[in-house]
Design an enzyme around this catalytic site. Structure first.
Site, PDB file in Angstrom:
ATOM      1  N   TYR A 181       0.859  -1.192   0.000  1.00 32.90           N
ATOM      2  CA  TYR A 181       0.000   0.000   0.000  1.00 32.90           C
ATOM      3  C   TYR A 181       0.900   1.250   0.000  1.00 32.90           C
ATOM      4  O   TYR A 181       2.060   1.191   0.404  1.00 32.90           O
ATOM      5  CB  TYR A 181      -0.885  -0.058   1.259  1.00 32.90           C
ATOM      6  CG  TYR A 181      -1.785   1.123   1.461  1.00 32.90           C
ATOM      7  CD1 TYR A 181      -2.838   1.365   0.589  1.00 32.90           C
ATOM      8  CD2 TYR A 181      -1.589   1.998   2.531  1.00 32.90           C
ATOM      9  CE1 TYR A 181      -3.669   2.457   0.779  1.00 32.90           C
ATOM     10  CE2 TYR A 181      -2.415   3.085   2.730  1.00 32.90           C
ATOM     11  CZ  TYR A 181      -3.449   3.321   1.843  1.00 32.90           C
ATOM     12  OH  TYR A 181      -4.269   4.398   2.026  1.00 32.90           O
ATOM     13  N   THR A 183       1.566   3.780   1.732  1.00 29.35           N
ATOM     14  CA  THR A 183       2.350   4.268   2.875  1.00 29.35           C
ATOM     15  C   THR A 183       3.346   3.232   3.398  1.00 29.35           C
ATOM     16  O   THR A 183       4.070   3.509   4.356  1.00 29.35           O
ATOM     17  CB  THR A 183       1.431   4.634   4.069  1.00 29.35           C
ATOM     18  OG1 THR A 183       0.725   3.439   4.444  1.00 29.35           O
ATOM     19  CG2 THR A 183       0.446   5.721   3.713  1.00 29.35           C
ATOM     20  N   LYS A 184       3.386   2.057   2.803  1.00 28.43           N
ATOM     21  CA  LYS A 184       4.201   0.986   3.381  1.00 28.43           C
ATOM     22  C   LYS A 184       5.685   1.143   3.019  1.00 28.43           C
ATOM     23  O   LYS A 184       6.050   1.995   2.224  1.00 28.43           O
ATOM     24  CB  LYS A 184       3.659  -0.370   2.941  1.00 28.43           C
ATOM     25  CG  LYS A 184       2.245  -0.641   3.472  1.00 28.43           C
ATOM     26  CD  LYS A 184       2.175  -0.606   4.989  1.00 28.43           C
ATOM     27  CE  LYS A 184       0.889  -1.133   5.576  1.00 28.43           C
ATOM     28  NZ  LYS A 184      -0.287  -0.306   5.377  1.00 28.43           N
ATOM     29  N   THR A 185       6.526   0.250   3.582  1.00 29.10           N
ATOM     30  CA  THR A 185       7.981   0.453   3.461  1.00 29.10           C
ATOM     31  C   THR A 185       8.477   0.281   2.034  1.00 29.10           C
ATOM     32  O   THR A 185       9.487   0.865   1.662  1.00 29.10           O
ATOM     33  CB  THR A 185       8.741  -0.502   4.405  1.00 29.10           C
ATOM     34  OG1 THR A 185       8.323  -1.841   4.113  1.00 29.10           O
ATOM     35  CG2 THR A 185       8.475  -0.184   5.864  1.00 29.10           C
ATOM     36  N   ILE A 186       7.831  -0.559   1.230  1.00 26.56           N
ATOM     37  CA  ILE A 186       7.978  -0.464  -0.222  1.00 26.56           C
ATOM     38  C   ILE A 186       6.557  -0.470  -0.790  1.00 26.56           C
ATOM     39  O   ILE A 186       5.642  -1.024  -0.171  1.00 26.56           O
ATOM     40  CB  ILE A 186       8.849  -1.576  -0.876  1.00 26.56           C
ATOM     41  CG1 ILE A 186       8.156  -2.924  -0.886  1.00 26.56           C
ATOM     42  CG2 ILE A 186      10.234  -1.651  -0.261  1.00 26.56           C
ATOM     43  CD1 ILE A 186       8.823  -3.946  -1.829  1.00 26.56           C
TER      44      ILE A 186
END
Ligand code: PLP
Length: 386
Positions: A181, A183-186
């Site tokens: 998603y 906002t996630k880290t990738i």
């Protein structure tokens, strides 16, 4: 109001991702194809797991995982209350019951002792959530699961890259589900991945992710493909596009660098904020690699004149975007009304919820941004301490 605004999140999209997407758009193949295959292969090699199945969200991955391990109507699945609704809603898709469990006060991760107490004859699986990117204490959870014949499906939406006792998240539980998603880290904009070493589950998830139709159906418009396919089960439409995978392939190459950048910000926050007795900085366990998807502070409300809502407003006045992870599930109307949960049923999560604020943490943050956040928290504390 400060003139500078630091959003809660900004994705790191560089020229490589843009080039990769443009190349895909020009290739004539937009949906699941060679880019998705490559992304899955790269992901499996990166983690060292047997299979990686790309899908269009972590929610889809969790749903497919539960389907693959055979969750049925009337079953129970143990889920922490301190999570996003996706972790529990997928259990409800089966008319099974998500049985909520309280968190630990230090890491906010699921409390393994409470897991043990929540098991009944109907329990089939446990879904530990690696809160904020810090792996749960997986050893006791795996021991409980082994002793009781339960499946462990990890919700690793926050936990890339992360490891527990030297083992990468994605290679520990029976099936692990990741989120890409925005906002996630990738990120792939929207997207997810399920990883497992179990070939049968992998094949089942792959088939069910694309309408339950026979193997390699995605090839049917290519030269080596065939128009013929068979529907083997009523599946779902959860496949990732090549456009998404084009972003994911480039993001994955930077995953370690992103992780290091997040860790640097967390370290700077820890140094800057731990001097304030009104603020409790996150507890990081010694035997884990934390993905630092979230940096969650806790307010010592007894030492402050304002509550968490007012603190968030004050941060906004200082030009800082924040969030709250999470409003525990048992406090939401649906879970409260359907299962009759009361705030005191999960006292640790209920108490934690009143005190937490997620601060911005992402590789695009500059030193000046980090200093501004630390200074703003310090200023509010100074003005509002009792
Ligand atoms: C803990 C957790 N699990 C699952 C999800 C669902 O991820 P997705 O949006 O990729 O479906 C999220 C999303 O924020 C999450 O925070």
């Amino acid at each position: 109001m400060s003139s500078q605004f630091i959003p809660f999140h900004v994705p790191q999209i560089d020229d490589e991702e843009i080039r990769s997407v443009v190349e895909t758009l020009k290739s004539g193949w937009l949906t699941t194809g060679v880019k998705v295959k490559r992304f899955e292969g790269d992901f499996a090699s990166y983690l060292g797991c047997g299979h990686a199945i790309a899908v269009n969200s972590c929610t889809a991955a969790l749903h497919l995982a539960l389907e693959a391990v055979g969750i049925e109507e009337g079953d129970e699945v143990i889920v922490p209350t301190m999570t996003f609704t996706a972790t529990a809603e997928v259990v409800l898709y089966f008319k099974a019951r998500p049985v909520l469990v309280d968190c630990r006060r230090d890491t906010f991760n699921i409390d393994p002792d409470r897991v043990e107490q929540a098991i009944t004859a109907k329990t089939k699986a446990i879904i530990p959530v690696h809160f904020g990117g810090q792996p749960c204490d997986m050893e006791p959870i795996r021991q409980i699961a082994r002793a009781r014949g339960l499946t462990v499906i990890e919700d690793a939406a926050h936990a890339l890259p992360a490891s527990y006792q030297g083992k990468k998240v994605g290679t520990i539980g029976d099936i692990t589900c990741f989120s890409f998603y925005a906002t996630k880290t990738i990120t792939t904009g929207e997207g997810g991945m399920a990883t497992t070493d179990n070939t049968e589950w992998a094949e089942r998830m792959r088939m069910m992710s694309l309408h339950g139709i026979s193997h390699d159906a995605w090839k049917r418009y290519t030269k080596e493909g065939s128009w013929y396919y068979e529907v083997l089960r009523p599946g779902f439409k959860y496949n990732l596009t090549d456009i998404g995978a084009a972003i994911g392939i480039e993001q994955l190459k930077k995953c370690d660098a992103f992780g290091a950048a997040r860790k640097r910000i967390a370290t700077a926050y820890n140094e800057g904020l731990s001097k304030l007795p009104e603020i409790q900085t996150p507890v990081c366990e010694s035997d884990v690699q934390h993905a630092w998807h979230l940096y969650v502070i806790q307010l010592d409300l007894e030492r402050l004149k304002i509550n968490r809502y007012q603190f968030i407003e004050a941060l906004k006045e200082q030009g800082i975007g924040t969030s709250v992870h999470f409003i525990p599930l048992h406090l939401h109307p649906y879970y409260r009304d359907k299962f009759g949960y009361a705030p005191d049923d999960f006292p640790k999560a209920s108490e934690t919820y009143q005190r937490i604020i997620s601060l911005p943490i992402y590789p695009k943050m500059t030193e000046a941004h980090i200093e501004h956040v630390i200074a703003a928290v310090g200023k509010i504390v100074q003005e509002q301490r009792r």
